[in-house]
Design an enzyme around this catalytic site. Structure first.
Site, PDB file in Angstrom:
ATOM      1  N   TRP A  31      58.195 -21.763  29.213  1.00 46.10           N
ATOM      2  CA  TRP A  31      57.440 -20.668  28.588  1.00 46.10           C
ATOM      3  C   TRP A  31      58.346 -19.498  28.258  1.00 46.10           C
ATOM      4  O   TRP A  31      58.224 -18.878  27.202  1.00 46.10           O
ATOM      5  CB  TRP A  31      56.265 -20.242  29.462  1.00 46.10           C
ATOM      6  CG  TRP A  31      55.256 -21.330  29.625  1.00 46.10           C
ATOM      7  CD1 TRP A  31      54.871 -21.938  30.786  1.00 46.10           C
ATOM      8  CD2 TRP A  31      54.503 -21.980  28.574  1.00 46.10           C
ATOM      9  NE1 TRP A  31      53.935 -22.910  30.524  1.00 46.10           N
ATOM     10  CE2 TRP A  31      53.693 -22.956  29.186  1.00 46.10           C
ATOM     11  CE3 TRP A  31      54.441 -21.821  27.198  1.00 46.10           C
ATOM     12  CZ2 TRP A  31      52.824 -23.779  28.456  1.00 46.10           C
ATOM     13  CZ3 TRP A  31      53.582 -22.639  26.449  1.00 46.10           C
ATOM     14  CH2 TRP A  31      52.787 -23.597  27.095  1.00 46.10           C
ATOM     15  N   ASP A  37      55.288 -12.102  31.488  1.00 47.03           N
ATOM     16  CA  ASP A  37      54.229 -13.088  31.314  1.00 47.03           C
ATOM     17  C   ASP A  37      53.712 -13.458  32.714  1.00 47.03           C
ATOM     18  O   ASP A  37      54.434 -14.071  33.497  1.00 47.03           O
ATOM     19  CB  ASP A  37      54.806 -14.324  30.601  1.00 47.03           C
ATOM     20  CG  ASP A  37      53.794 -15.446  30.411  1.00 47.03           C
ATOM     21  OD1 ASP A  37      52.656 -15.327  30.896  1.00 47.03           O
ATOM     22  OD2 ASP A  37      54.159 -16.454  29.761  1.00 47.03           O
ATOM     23  N   LYS A  52      44.512 -19.860  33.217  1.00 50.94           N
ATOM     24  CA  LYS A  52      45.137 -20.378  34.424  1.00 50.94           C
ATOM     25  C   LYS A  52      44.398 -19.851  35.659  1.00 50.94           C
ATOM     26  O   LYS A  52      43.903 -20.611  36.457  1.00 50.94           O
ATOM     27  CB  LYS A  52      46.616 -19.975  34.499  1.00 50.94           C
ATOM     28  CG  LYS A  52      47.412 -20.292  33.231  1.00 50.94           C
ATOM     29  CD  LYS A  52      47.707 -21.770  33.057  1.00 50.94           C
ATOM     30  CE  LYS A  52      48.085 -22.167  31.642  1.00 50.94           C
ATOM     31  NZ  LYS A  52      49.374 -21.702  31.167  1.00 50.94           N
TER      32      LYS A  52
HETATM   33  C1  LIG Z   1      50.093 -21.774  29.915  1.00 47.46           C
HETATM   34  C2  LIG Z   1      51.126 -20.745  29.788  1.00 47.46           C
HETATM   35  C3  LIG Z   1      51.471 -20.194  28.549  1.00 47.46           C
HETATM   36  C4  LIG Z   1      50.864 -20.667  27.251  1.00 47.46           C
HETATM   37  O1  LIG Z   1      49.546 -20.274  27.160  1.00 47.46           O
HETATM   38  P1  LIG Z   1      48.692 -20.519  25.816  1.00 47.46           P
HETATM   39  O2  LIG Z   1      47.495 -19.645  26.072  1.00 47.46           O
HETATM   40  O3  LIG Z   1      48.388 -21.963  25.755  1.00 47.46           O
HETATM   41  O4  LIG Z   1      49.498 -20.061  24.671  1.00 47.46           O
HETATM   42  C5  LIG Z   1      52.419 -19.198  28.525  1.00 47.46           C
HETATM   43  N1  LIG Z   1      52.998 -18.761  29.640  1.00 47.46           N
HETATM   44  C6  LIG Z   1      52.693 -19.266  30.857  1.00 47.46           C
HETATM   45  C7  LIG Z   1      53.372 -18.735  32.075  1.00 47.46           C
HETATM   46  C8  LIG Z   1      51.754 -20.269  30.968  1.00 47.46           C
HETATM   47  O5  LIG Z   1      51.460 -20.777  32.171  1.00 47.46           O
END
Ligand SMILES: *Cc1c(COP(=O)(O)O)cnc(C)c1O
Length: 360
Positions: free
Chosen positions: A101, A171, A195
């Site tokens: 990511w 993030d 998540k």
């Molecule tokens: C799942 C995830 C993403 C991507 O998320 P989307 O909403 O599918 O774009 C980005 N960063 C992390 C840390 C993730 O776990």
């Protein structure tokens, strides 16, 4: 009706109480005679929903007044572009690459300016967090970027990097609300909610006000400007209304459980059940160095692909779903977010013990 134990990395398990409440309100939300899905986002009822959601999130994370809370769309991945478009004033940004990511965010930023990877753990399949105490951060860097919890690899920054005064952008998709966070240490926190909070389709951004400006890169679409969403209290256009409503319920649920100090305590106990077993098992091994282990995502392997596949198959038959690891790590991964009950992890470990005994 039978609910399984869902160890998916995302979209992931939600609190059963929240799902039941939403079910009870499905046809008639609080006497409005309609579902939240059918409601105008300009209605009094929805105004109440989004304002309460923001208030409760602010309380949970202790968000200072000089930060805006935005409910956005496009997934966490859209932030990979929105961040450079809005924050790259000098067109220079430094990235710490600790997984897929972070790498995707880094590659996206390169489209808009001079993005540089100043640290990486790719040499060992992202199984650790690099030392970030004294990095070569560029003098004119607009920000330093991290992915705080690496969903695929199961690592977590236990201390934030020393950004030498530069804005930290993070993030938190897979760890937000799992423990308290000092928001003042960040310029921007963002998280896709699927998540650890709610249904896919909502992204939360918590952004310091001085970073919200009209001065975006030329050609930045209206919808990708933080200022547009901030000036319109996340109601510039139709927001993902039902998703925000569920997020709001999860915030209330976490406040009722005792807030994030309490969640941290629960999550530490819950993760320890699995990690302690992995450390004692002859068959199953964790893939991450101990100091950097995530409380949320726990990858493990047997070292034998056939045995891994057998385990995943038999676990599924026993009601433990989505334990197959990400293809880049192999083996298994148990995601044990806030809403995974303690009992789910205890039963998984019992199942692993039996599997080990039977497959010696
Ligand atoms: C799942 C995830 C993403 C991507 O998320 P989307 O909403 O599918 O774009 C980005 N960063 C992390 C840390 C993730 O776990």
């Amino acid at each position: 009706m039978a609910r399984i134990y869902n160890f998916s990395a995302g979209p992931a398990v939600l609190p059963e109480e929240v799902l039941k409440e939403a079910a009870a309100e499905m046809l008639d939300y609080k006497g409005t005679g309609m579902s939240v899905m059918e409601m105008s986002h300009r209605s009094k009822a929805f105004e109440g929903i989004i304002q309460d959601a923001e208030k409760d999130l602010r309380e949970l994370l202790n968000i200072p007044d000089n930060y805006k809370v935005l409910f956005l769309q496009g997934g966490a991945s859209q932030q990979f572009a929105m961040i450079p478009m809005n924050l790259m004033k000098n067109k220079v940004a430094d990235y710490i690459v600790t997984g897929q990511w972070a790498k995707k965010a880094f590659q996206e930023a390169k489209k808009y300016g001079d993005a540089k990877a100043i640290a990486s753990s790719e040499d060992k399949t992202f199984s650790y967090i690099p030392d970030c105490s004294d990095l070569e951060i560029r003098e004119n860097a607009d920000y330093v970027y991290i992915c705080e919890n690496n969903t695929i690899y199961g690592t977590k920054f236990k201390t934030l990097p020393n950004t030498k005064g530069k804005t930290l952008v993070a993030d938190l998709s897979s760890c937000i609300l799992s423990e308290p966070v000092d928001v003042t240490k960040y310029g921007l926190i963002f998280a896709g909610v699927q998540k650890n909070i709610g249904p896919a389709g909502v992204v939360i951004a918590i952004i310091r006000e001085d970073l919200i400006t009209e001065d975006t890169l030329p050609g930045t679409p209206t919808m990708l400007q933080y200022k547009i969403h901030a000036d319109n209290d996340s109601l510039y256009n139709t927001p993902p209304a039902y998703g925000i409503y569920i997020c709001g319920k999860v915030f209330k649920h976490l406040l009722n459980l005792g807030g994030l100090e309490k969640m941290k305590e629960i999550n530490e106990r819950k993760a320890a059940i699995l990690y302690d077993f992995l450390d004692s098992s002859e068959m199953f091994k964790g893939t991450v160095i101990k100091e950097d282990r995530s409380l949320m995502n726990v990858p493990f392997v047997t070292g034998n692909d056939e045995l891994d596949a057998k385990f995943v198959k038999e676990a599924k038959a026993a009601g433990f779903e989505n334990l197959k690891g990400h293809r880049s790590v192999g083996g298994m991964r148990a995601s044990i977010y806030n809403a995974m009950p303690m009992e789910g992890v205890e039963k998984l470990v019992d199942f692993m013990k039996n599997f080990e005994a039977e497959n010696k």
